[in-house]
Design a protein around this motif. Structure first.
Motif, short mmCIF file in Angstrom:
data_model
loop_
_atom_site.label_atom_id
_atom_site.label_comp_id
_atom_site.label_asym_id
_atom_site.label_seq_id
_atom_site.Cartn_x
_atom_site.Cartn_y
_atom_site.Cartn_z
N ARG A 174 -1.31 19.75 4.04
CA ARG A 174 -2.39 18.72 3.78
C ARG A 174 -1.81 17.25 3.48
O ARG A 174 -2.16 16.39 3.68
CB ARG A 174 -3.13 19.06 2.42
N LEU A 175 -0.25 17.30 3.02
CA LEU A 175 0.28 16.02 2.53
C LEU A 175 0.59 15.35 4.01
O LEU A 175 0.73 13.97 3.95
CB LEU A 175 1.50 16.21 2.04
N GLY B 20 10.55 5.65 -5.01
CA GLY B 20 10.55 4.61 -6.00
C GLY B 20 8.83 4.28 -6.31
O GLY B 20 8.21 4.31 -5.49
N ALA B 21 8.67 3.40 -7.26
CA ALA B 21 7.15 2.84 -7.77
C ALA B 21 6.41 4.15 -7.87
O ALA B 21 4.93 3.97 -7.66
CB ALA B 21 6.91 1.81 -6.62
N GLY B 22 6.82 5.18 -8.33
CA GLY B 22 6.06 6.33 -8.39
C GLY B 22 5.57 7.02 -7.11
O GLY B 22 4.34 7.62 -7.16
N ARG B 23 6.25 6.86 -5.92
CA ARG B 23 5.75 7.15 -4.73
C ARG B 23 6.68 8.24 -3.91
O ARG B 23 7.65 8.05 -4.49
CB ARG B 23 5.42 5.94 -3.73
N TYR B 24 6.11 9.13 -3.03
CA TYR B 24 6.78 10.16 -2.44
C TYR B 24 6.35 9.81 -1.30
O TYR B 24 5.46 9.29 -0.55
CB TYR B 24 6.36 11.51 -2.83
N ASP B 25 7.26 10.40 -0.15
CA ASP B 25 6.82 10.30 1.26
C ASP B 25 7.54 11.53 1.98
O ASP B 25 8.36 12.63 1.11
CB ASP B 25 7.15 9.08 1.96
N LEU B 26 7.20 11.80 3.31
CA LEU B 26 7.77 13.13 4.01
C LEU B 26 8.71 12.22 4.87
O LEU B 26 8.56 11.05 5.53
CB LEU B 26 6.96 13.80 4.63
N HIS B 27 9.86 12.75 5.38
CA HIS B 27 10.65 12.09 6.42
C HIS B 27 9.93 12.39 7.71
O HIS B 27 9.30 13.01 7.91
CB HIS B 27 12.15 13.19 6.59
N GLY C 232 2.85 6.40 5.13
CA GLY C 232 3.51 5.44 4.34
C GLY C 232 3.57 5.79 2.95
O GLY C 232 3.91 5.04 1.97
N GLY C 233 3.51 7.05 2.54
CA GLY C 233 3.87 7.53 1.28
C GLY C 233 2.60 7.94 0.58
O GLY C 233 1.41 7.52 0.86
N PHE C 234 2.59 8.47 -0.68
CA PHE C 234 1.55 8.76 -1.43
C PHE C 234 1.72 8.70 -2.99
O PHE C 234 3.25 8.88 -3.19
CB PHE C 234 0.89 10.07 -1.14
#
Length: 906
Positions: A503-504, A540-547, A509-511
């Motif tokens: 689902r992620l 950074g800035a409280g965000r995550y992403d997937l490679h 561009g991250g979440f």
């Protein structure tokens, strides 16, 4: 110029001697490029105006030590050579004698200031101790080499230098033992002093001369037996040249030099290059200590681990003891760096590594894993993809990228005649970006150059993960396919975590953690597990992403269940519908505008996906409502063109859209057209919006206000006044004071344009009273007051108003009016006879307008008008061209610094 930092701080080759400025150069020389915000906080965080203090320092450096700084956008770097940097380079290369010779005293000896912040002070003292610790370690290694050849007196001399090393911290327990052994073996007179110091730390040293010499010779024999006749372990051979990773290598080497770091895990997804990086570090470390490398891929059970480690270290385990106990006994010799590659499938037995470390005080572990171990001793470094070129990079910048360098190198290996042309470099960058800089992905994509052109490789890479595979006896089984790499990791996830990961993949561009929870059902523990398994990463800035490659893999997984994919997409669009509603509320209340501007910019890729989804599903009303809610964002961040495009797509696709929604869309599209200087289209759209509002029986003061703006921009002053008066009356009737203040402000601008200074002053003051009563931004009004004061010749007041406007716009993250303020300041300088300075700002204002879409680069009448203004202050011909070019090539930050760095108006 040469920067000396050992023993004292001085810049040789220049007369400049300000300590804080030289310390800044020293910091950049050792830490590499850093952004200006970071530097202002570290060096001037105690000052009233940290950014201003940094600008003043940089200005002095440019004047008195030209060439010492190299600006690179928001970043600063230095090309100066530095003795501490040279020392570390020597030590890292294994040139211990040469490195030790460069140590002329403690790092920045005696340098301290009461205005240092905690972070700067910590950096100076920790760097001082780190450099001294590296030199002490080098001296002890050299001493043990001397002792191995029987030169015990010479070895003791080196140990004495290590003991008394100026700037070093107190020795660790293991260092005390090494020092005692060397000093005793060489009959040093410092043995008693060393043992007294050791007793203060609760350590008892008991080496006799015979024991010490026997131990030193035995260590040498053990090392030769373990590592081979050349004194080094035969690490796996390099099949290809190693590329890049200078930053990561430096971080690993520095971490391993710290005594408290005894277990360091390189964490990252499969194919990211952890093994190659660990081996490269091992080759550097071999110059100073014994290093062993073991691949754990063939280890199926924990019981086999001691045997594999012993084999890697060249040890024979006795049969009369349990293997773990025997291994601990055999690892009691000299310091050993043990690299264990691929531990993720043995995590259940991680406690065995804890036991091994506890029983072997001279052992340090460097691990590679797709997951963290979770041990108390563990330090971890996340390994990402190779660096990629920045957006809009030039050809030289593209060639400097590690990911591009690796692609070209591997492509030439596959096809010796491969020579990229001018048009090939952007395609190579596209391929590198598609695989997220993954070394495995880059190598597998580059290998296809023997069969197909670059453009086709890019298309196939984007189409399917199955393209990224290779076979052959020289390709390790685990690296023959990107899909196989991720299938291994996927199989280790629980069903619940697999569902969350799938689902992620709807994010682009991250979440944020909040978004992951609402859209994918990801709790904080789940995110922590996925992060530890290298499946998501922190941005950074409280965000995550997937490679990028993991994202492609998980999207395929999500697409295998149509119903689950639809549910995830609906949750995604619903989250961003709510987000834009909150943003619109903040814009209307004039609260937290800058934070929302920044948040929306981070979420822009997600918003674009959401808008496209609604268009595909035929939900045009959702598109138009969402885009109009973001009208402030589109206009103030220079994205008016994109906002107009989305509205056009919505209006074209939805002819039966409700009239109120259509009216709002036309009004916002007209406002955005006005922002871009497209006055004819702005009038058409605003008039269409006005007609719909009249049909709906709605008052239209905001539309009248915008029509007045269009009329004033096109020189129809009487028409503009009529619209402004009408808007003012409408806002008064509705008791809408924000709009009333804006109407008065625009009426003042009309009066100013007509030469009615007194009338302009009166309505500006009335507008200001409303603004002060209701709060909100006053930046546009301050800009207008600056124009009024400039035309009246009140230059000091004009400067004050312009700077207040500029500061407010920057604070709110609103770029739209900044060119107008810069132009006002430029004309102010020209009025004062500072023609060159004024033209620089006119050039920057014009370039910024072009970047915002408000002006085209072919606006010849505007250029000629600027020439006329410049000539009024004797800035013409070559001088004008030089100043104009300087301004046009400035970044916004540089322009702000240029304005704020000047003297007050006189």
């Amino acid at each position: 110029m040469y920067l000396r930092t050992l023993g004292k701080l001085e810049l040789r080759g220049a007369t400049y001697s300000r300590p804080k400025s030289l310390l800044l150069l020293c910091y950049l020389a050792l830490e590499g490029a850093r952004d200006r915000r970071h530097l202002s906080e570290v060096f001037f965080g105690q000052a009233q105006d940290p950014h201003g203090s940094l600008r003043s320092t940089l200005r002095r450096l440019r004047q008195e030590a030209p060439g010492s700084l190299e600006p690179d956008g928001d970043f600063l770097r230095t090309a100066l050579t530095c003795d501490a940097q040279a020392l570390l380079t020597r030590l890292d290369a294994g040139e211990l004698e040469q490195g030790a010779a460069l140590y002329t005293g403690p790092f920045l000896r005696g340098l301290h200031s009461s205005d240092w912040g905690v972070e700067l002070e910590e950096w100076v003292y920790s760097t001082r101790e780190y450099l001294a610790a590296r030199i002490r370690s080098a001296l002890l290694t050299l001493a043990e080499r001397q002792a191995a050849s029987g030169s015990f007196v010479a070895a003791a001399g080196l140990a004495e230098r290590a003991l008394g090393l100026d700037g070093a911290a107190e020795p660790e327990s293991e260092t005390f033992q090494r020092l005692d052994c060397l000093l005793v073996a060489g009959h040093s007179t410092l043995v008693a002093r060393l043992r007294q110091r050791a007793e203060e730390f609760g350590l008892e040293l008991r080496h006799s001369v015979e024991d010490a010499r026997r131990s030193l010779l035995a260590q040498a024999a053990t090392a030769v037996n373990s590592l081979g006749t050349d004194g080094r372990l035969r690490l796996p051979e390099r099949a290809t040249a190693f590329v890049g990773r200078s930053v990561e290598r430096g971080e690993i080497v520095r971490a391993l030099a710290r005594p408290e770091v005894r277990l360091l895990t390189l964490v990252g997804p499969g194919g990211i290059g952890k093994t190659r990086l660990a081996l490269e570090v091992a080759r550097t470390a071999q110059a100073q200590q014994a290093v062993a490398f073991a691949s754990l891929e063939p280890v199926a059970a924990l019981r086999d681990l001691p045997r594999v480690i012993a084999q890697a270290a060249g040890l024979n385990l006795p049969d009369d003891q349990p293997p773990p106990t025997a291994l601990q006994a055999c690892l009691q010799g000299p310091p050993l760096l043990l690299i264990l590659d691929g531990v993720e499938h043995l995590l259940d037995g991680a406690g065995a590594l804890h036991t091994l470390l506890q029983g072997c005080p001279n052992l340090t572990l460097l691990l590679t894993s797709r997951e963290r171990l979770g041990l108390e001793e563990e330090w971890a470094l996340t390994i990402g993809g190779l660096n990629l070129p920045p957006p809009g990079a030039s050809i030289p910048q593209i060639k400097d990228s590690d990911a591009v360098d690796l692609f070209v190198m591997r492509a030439r290996r596959a096809s010796l005649d491969f020579m990229p042309g001018e048009t090939d470099w952007p395609v190579i960058v596209q391929i590198a970006e598609l695989v997220g800089g993954s070394p495995l992905g880059v190598e597998l994509a580059a290998a296809w150059i023997r069969l197909m052109p670059l453009g086709e490789i890019a298309r196939e890479t984007q189409r399917s993960l199955d393209f990224l595979q290779a076979e052959g006896p020289s390709v390790p089984r685990r690296h023959q396919s990107v899909r196989a790499v991720f299938e291994q990791t996927w199989a280790r996830l629980s069903e619940g975590d697999q569902a969350v990961m799938a689902r992620l993949s709807v994010f682009h561009g991250g979440f944020t953690r909040e978004a992951a929870g609402e859209v994918a059902g990801a709790t904080l523990p789940v995110l922590a597990r996925l992060l530890d398994k290298s499946l998501i990463r922190v941005m950074g800035a409280g965000r995550y992403d997937l490679h990028a490659l993991i994202l492609q893999f998980t999207r395929e997984r999500l697409g295998q269940d149509i119903h689950e994919e639809r549910r995830a997409q609906l949750a995604h669009t619903g989250f961003y519908r709510t987000l834009t509603q909150h943003a619109n509320g903040a814009f209307l209340s004039l609260h937290g505008e800058k934070q929302w501007m920044e948040r929306l910019t981070l979420e822009l890729d997600n918003l674009r996906v959401v808008l496209n989804a609604w268009l595909e599903w035929g939900e045009v009303e959702e598109v138009l409502r969402c885009v109009t809610r973001l009208r402030v964002y589109w206009g103030r961040t220079g994205r008016a063109r994109e906002g107009r495009r989305w509205i056009s797509l919505g209006l074209t696709a939805g002819q039966d859209t409700p009239p109120d929604v259509r009216e709002q869309a036309l009004a916002v599209q007209g406002e955005l057209a006005m922002d871009m200087g497209d006055h004819t289209e702005a009038r058409r759209l605003l008039e269409a919006s006005l007609a719909l509002r009249e049909q709906l029986g709605l008052a239209s003061p905001i539309t009248w206000l915008h029509l007045g703006n269009v009329a004033m921009e096109t020189g129809e002053l009487a028409e503009a006044r009529r619209w402004y008066e009408q808007a003012k009356a409408g806002f008064q009737a509705a008791n809408e004071r924000h709009g009333l203040a804006s109407s008065l402000k625009n009426l003042g601008s009309l009066m100013l344009l007509s030469g009615d200074f007194a009338g302009a002053q009166a309505v500006y003051e009335e507008s200001l009273r409303y603004k002060l009563e209701i709060g909100g931004d006053m930046d546009g009004l301050f800009k207008n007051l600056g124009d009024l004061c400039r035309q009246r010749g009140e230059f000091q007041a004009a400067q004050t108003y312009f700077l207040r406007a500029l500061g407010g716009l920057l604070e709110r993250g609103s770029a739209l009016l900044i060119p107008d303020v810069l132009e006002g300041l430029g004309r102010l300088f020209i009025d004062l006879g500072q023609g060159n300075r004024g033209v620089v700002l006119l050039g920057e204002a014009t370039a910024l307008e072009e970047r915002l879409g408000r002006r085209t680069s072919l606006d010849i009448p505007h250029l000629e008008q600027c020439r006329i203004w410049g000539s009024g202050a004797d800035c013409r011909d070559a001088a004008f061209e030089a100043a104009w070019t300087t301004g046009r090539t400035m970044t916004l930050e540089q322009a702000v610094a240029y304005v704020q760095g000047g003297d007050d108006m006189k």
